[in-house]
Write an enzyme that holds these catalytic residues in place. Structure first.
Site, PDB file in Angstrom:
ATOM      1  N   LYS A   1      42.385  71.039  57.975  1.00 33.77           N
ATOM      2  CA  LYS A   1      41.979  71.957  59.045  1.00 33.77           C
ATOM      3  C   LYS A   1      43.070  72.049  60.111  1.00 33.77           C
ATOM      4  O   LYS A   1      44.001  71.225  60.100  1.00 33.77           O
ATOM      5  CB  LYS A   1      40.658  71.468  59.648  1.00 33.77           C
ATOM      6  CG  LYS A   1      40.723  70.046  60.162  1.00 33.77           C
ATOM      7  CD  LYS A   1      39.368  69.373  60.166  1.00 33.77           C
ATOM      8  CE  LYS A   1      39.467  68.038  60.892  1.00 33.77           C
ATOM      9  NZ  LYS A   1      38.320  67.182  60.661  1.00 33.77           N
TER      10      LYS A   1
ATOM     11  N   MET B   1      57.726  73.969  81.260  1.00 33.50           N
ATOM     12  CA  MET B   1      57.238  74.741  80.108  1.00 33.50           C
ATOM     13  C   MET B   1      58.209  74.715  78.928  1.00 33.50           C
ATOM     14  O   MET B   1      57.814  74.537  77.780  1.00 33.50           O
ATOM     15  CB  MET B   1      56.970  76.195  80.533  1.00 33.50           C
ATOM     16  CG  MET B   1      56.336  77.033  79.432  1.00 33.50           C
ATOM     17  SD  MET B   1      56.248  78.768  79.854  1.00 33.50           S
ATOM     18  CE  MET B   1      55.081  78.748  81.203  1.00 33.50           C
TER      19      MET B   1
ATOM     20  N   TYR C   1      60.455  69.864  88.908  1.00 31.92           N
ATOM     21  CA  TYR C   1      59.421  70.387  89.817  1.00 31.92           C
ATOM     22  C   TYR C   1      58.796  69.264  90.641  1.00 31.92           C
ATOM     23  O   TYR C   1      58.546  68.170  90.132  1.00 31.92           O
ATOM     24  CB  TYR C   1      58.308  71.042  89.003  1.00 31.92           C
ATOM     25  CG  TYR C   1      58.654  72.419  88.469  1.00 31.92           C
ATOM     26  CD1 TYR C   1      58.965  73.468  89.347  1.00 31.92           C
ATOM     27  CD2 TYR C   1      58.655  72.667  87.101  1.00 31.92           C
ATOM     28  CE1 TYR C   1      59.269  74.724  88.845  1.00 31.92           C
ATOM     29  CE2 TYR C   1      58.955  73.919  86.604  1.00 31.92           C
ATOM     30  CZ  TYR C   1      59.266  74.951  87.484  1.00 31.92           C
ATOM     31  OH  TYR C   1      59.571  76.197  86.996  1.00 31.92           O
TER      32      TYR C   1
ATOM     33  N   ARG D   1      26.801  65.461  66.009  1.00 31.15           N
ATOM     34  CA  ARG D   1      27.693  66.606  66.135  1.00 31.15           C
ATOM     35  C   ARG D   1      27.189  67.688  65.198  1.00 31.15           C
ATOM     36  O   ARG D   1      26.570  68.643  65.638  1.00 31.15           O
ATOM     37  CB  ARG D   1      29.127  66.161  65.804  1.00 31.15           C
ATOM     38  CG  ARG D   1      30.185  67.074  66.323  1.00 31.15           C
ATOM     39  CD  ARG D   1      31.581  66.542  66.120  1.00 31.15           C
ATOM     40  NE  ARG D   1      31.940  66.349  64.725  1.00 31.15           N
ATOM     41  CZ  ARG D   1      33.170  66.063  64.292  1.00 31.15           C
ATOM     42  NH1 ARG D   1      34.154  65.931  65.158  1.00 31.15           N
ATOM     43  NH2 ARG D   1      33.426  65.913  63.014  1.00 31.15           N
TER      44      ARG D   1
HETATM   45  C1  LIG Z   1      38.636  65.905  60.322  1.00 27.37           C
HETATM   46  C2  LIG Z   1      37.591  65.302  59.456  1.00 27.37           C
HETATM   47  C3  LIG Z   1      37.934  64.331  58.493  1.00 27.37           C
HETATM   48  C4  LIG Z   1      39.317  63.708  58.405  1.00 27.37           C
HETATM   49  O1  LIG Z   1      39.423  62.733  59.428  1.00 27.37           O
HETATM   50  P1  LIG Z   1      40.696  61.819  59.640  1.00 27.37           P
HETATM   51  O2  LIG Z   1      40.299  60.922  60.753  1.00 27.37           O
HETATM   52  O3  LIG Z   1      41.819  62.721  59.992  1.00 27.37           O
HETATM   53  O4  LIG Z   1      40.945  61.078  58.371  1.00 27.37           O
HETATM   54  C5  LIG Z   1      36.940  63.916  57.623  1.00 27.37           C
HETATM   55  N1  LIG Z   1      35.680  64.404  57.707  1.00 27.37           N
HETATM   56  C6  LIG Z   1      35.318  65.316  58.642  1.00 27.37           C
HETATM   57  C7  LIG Z   1      33.905  65.796  58.687  1.00 27.37           C
HETATM   58  C8  LIG Z   1      36.246  65.774  59.561  1.00 27.37           C
HETATM   59  O5  LIG Z   1      35.863  66.656  60.503  1.00 27.37           O
END
Ligand SMILES: *Cc1c(COP(=O)(O)O)cnc(C)c1O
Length: 386
Positions: free
Chosen positions: A43, A320, A262, A141
């Protein structure tokens, strides 16, 4: 624009991604879970490293299962792998259900409502594409509560309206190996999962894999460990995969008593040689990692870079497009030979940079901006470049 087509002479930041190290890390996890398949979480554009190349390298290495956050990412991944199973963690709606079928994506259903949406689509379309069902065992979640999962199991009509082939849950504290929540979630998952006899099971992320065999089930969902990030208090990090560098734009000699950047927050206590590097927070170099003058960083010196064997501290606020480093102690010959300063990679651990920024490896990697040039290293390319 394809990032790989960018002319490196035109940019001042580059992210070098070692695809061989990526694959070696994936294989390390596979060796540690010999009875499970190691799926990859790709992702957020493959944790910021570029989904098509990351997905292609892993698929070629034998990875057969992937997880992305939404169906657009899944569709991009589908272009580089025809056969892999692609699960979408959080993107099913009535309006996009048909797309899952068109791109051969598997939705992860996170609620009884999701199950309804998918069941309706399957009934209307006459397709029986499989789905995965997510059980929330303590993260609060996404996912059905264990009670909702039992309701689903007992509702024969609903149960037969979808074809689930994977039951998954997600650990909240896997990186803290002796956290009591790990075992509580494992127990709850085992209870619910026992009602889904014919389906594969999945609980562990990277950190969950090294909690041991009880946590590994049929499919593990790896991510950060494979990208070289810190993932557990009992293992790793594995090999670094990503290296972030910025080009030196100017070297200046500044005098004792002057200030840098800055807010004038860094007051020079001696005459100082400063390298101004052409990347900053607009490239994903968190401002919180500044040498001084940022609330979170009042107490320490911020991040350090690396050039030709020398560690160089950041001075003053990161802006930046620019970051200043103290290179007073770096020999002239080294500065002449090297035009890039490493922010993290083989010489500066990613975790050190992340900590200096008050952040975590996940956030740092996914935050590297599109204008940073991506360079992919694999065996064939490194051979041809010598
Ligand atoms: C992102 C995610 C993972 C992978 O997690 P890592 O800590 O990067 O190994 C696995 N399962 C779900 C549901 C996730 O959202």
């Amino acid at each position: 624009m394809n990032r790989e087509e960018v002319d490196e002479r035109l940019v001042s930041g580059r992210l070098t991604i070692d695809l061989q190290a990526l694959v070696r890390n994936w294989k390390w996890l596979a060796a540690n879970a010999p009875n499970s398949a190691i799926a990859m979480s790709v992702k957020a554009d493959g944790y910021g490293l570029g989904l098509p190349r990351i997905g292609d390298a892993l698929a070629q290495a034998g990875c057969r299962h992937f997880f992305t956050a939404n169906p657009l990412e899944g569709t991009v991944l589908r272009r580089v792998t025809e056969n892999a199973e692609i699960f979408i963690l959080s993107g099913l709606t009535e309006k996009n259900a048909a797309h899952y079928n068109e791109a051969s994506l598997t939705p992860v259903l996170n609620s009884l409502e999701d199950i309804d949406v998918w069941a309706n689509w399957c009934r209307k379309s006459g397709h029986r594409r499989p789905c995965a069902i997510h059980i929330d065992t303590g993260m609060n979640r996404l996912g059905l509560t264990p009670d909702e999962a039992l309701r689903f199991i007992k509702d024969r009509q609903l149960r037969h309206s979808v074809t689930e082939n994977l039951i998954l849950s997600h650990l909240a504290c896997a990186d803290e190996s002796d956290h009591s929540k790990n075992f509580q979630q494992l127990k709850s998952f085992n209870e619910v999962a026992s009602h889904f006899e014919g389906s594969r099971k999945s609980l562990a992320n990277s950190a969950g894999i090294v909690l041991g065999e009880d946590y590994q089930f049929d499919i593990c969902r790896a991510g950060i460990a494979v990208y070289g990030g810190e993932f557990s208090d009992i293992a790793g990090p594995l090999e670094p995969v990503a290296k972030l560098e910025g080009r030196i734009v100017q070297i200046r000699n500044s005098n004792r008593g002057e200030t840098v950047g800055y807010g004038g927050t860094a007051k020079l206590e001696k005459n100082t040689r400063i390298a101004i590097v052409g990347i900053g927070y607009g490239d994903g170099v968190h401002r919180a990692a500044s040498g001084s003058g940022v609330a979170m960083r009042e107490l320490n010196g911020g991040t350090t870079g690396w050039i030709g064997g020398h560690v160089v501290p950041a001075i003053g606020r990161i802006s930046m497009d620019l970051t200043a480093f103290d290179v007073s102690h770096v020999p002239e010959s080294v500065l002449e030979e090297n035009s890039w300063i490493e922010f993290f990679g083989e010489n500066v651990p990613l975790a050190d940079f992340s900590k200096a920024a008050g952040s975590i490896d996940y956030e740092v990697l996914t935050g590297i901006a599109p204008r940073v040039h991506r360079v992919y290293k694999d065996t064939s390319e490194s051979n041809s470049n010598g």
